[in-house]
Scaffold this active site. Sequence first.
Site, PDB file in Angstrom:
ATOM      1  N   ARG A  23      30.104 -39.739  -0.193  1.00  0.00           N
ATOM      2  CA  ARG A  23      29.658 -40.907  -0.971  1.00  0.00           C
ATOM      3  C   ARG A  23      29.665 -42.178  -0.152  1.00  0.00           C
ATOM      4  O   ARG A  23      28.987 -43.136  -0.467  1.00  0.00           O
ATOM      5  CB  ARG A  23      30.569 -41.108  -2.190  1.00  0.00           C
ATOM      6  N   GLU A  28      41.344 -50.416   1.196  1.00  0.00           N
ATOM      7  CA  GLU A  28      41.915 -51.648   0.643  1.00  0.00           C
ATOM      8  C   GLU A  28      41.966 -52.672   1.768  1.00  0.00           C
ATOM      9  O   GLU A  28      42.675 -52.477   2.752  1.00  0.00           O
ATOM     10  CB  GLU A  28      43.306 -51.384   0.078  1.00  0.00           C
ATOM     11  N   ARG A  59      31.416 -69.714  17.161  1.00  0.00           N
ATOM     12  CA  ARG A  59      31.973 -70.690  16.223  1.00  0.00           C
ATOM     13  C   ARG A  59      33.425 -70.931  16.607  1.00  0.00           C
ATOM     14  O   ARG A  59      34.221 -70.017  16.642  1.00  0.00           O
ATOM     15  CB  ARG A  59      31.875 -70.182  14.782  1.00  0.00           C
ATOM     16  N   LYS A  72      44.980 -67.853   8.047  1.00  0.00           N
ATOM     17  CA  LYS A  72      43.725 -67.187   7.703  1.00  0.00           C
ATOM     18  C   LYS A  72      43.876 -65.674   7.810  1.00  0.00           C
ATOM     19  O   LYS A  72      44.603 -65.171   8.669  1.00  0.00           O
ATOM     20  CB  LYS A  72      42.610 -67.616   8.660  1.00  0.00           C
ATOM     21  N   TYR A 132      36.757 -64.633   5.367  1.00  0.00           N
ATOM     22  CA  TYR A 132      38.163 -64.933   5.576  1.00  0.00           C
ATOM     23  C   TYR A 132      38.757 -65.726   4.430  1.00  0.00           C
ATOM     24  O   TYR A 132      38.092 -66.492   3.761  1.00  0.00           O
ATOM     25  CB  TYR A 132      38.404 -65.629   6.913  1.00  0.00           C
TER      26      TYR A 132
END
Length: 179
Positions: A23, A28, A59, A72, A132
Amino acid sequence: MKITETVLKGCYIFEPHVIEDERGVFFESFKKNELENALGHTIDFVQDNQSISKKGVLRGLHFQKGKAAQAKLIRVIDGEVLDVVVDMRTDSPTYSEHFKINLSGWNKKILFIPKGMAHGFLALSDRVVLAYKCDNYYHPEAESGIVYNDKSLSIDWEFPDKDLILSDKDLKLPKFSEL
């Protein structure tokens, strides 16, 4: 979930248990209790951010100063980045040192960056979707950064400078020694 502390104290890599079958894939990507157990303290995320970049976009290296500092939790949903973290904590044994890791949609590694660190990433694939969580709201007046090519940091971005795509703002960031 496998949890590994990086060479920068308090900066962790989380590798989730991935279930894959006909599938597709399930895992998690965030479990508050596992993160807090690794950190040894509670953390409350208050803001989710997402960026979409094309290959060659760099960035960073960004951070928020003072009371606006942010921890973060970073993951790549699609594509691949070279992620770089610089320790800005003057009381840290790894002050001014950096850590690099490839984060991608296929390796599913998640990076926790504590407060007091500068962060940046370089998009290595044609399209990158990066998400994030932050434990503090963004405050434009507290925003700062370090220019990506500061020689004192010796960061090898593993990409030709001529092919980098940077914002004017990021090109004008100060050197580490100027902060």
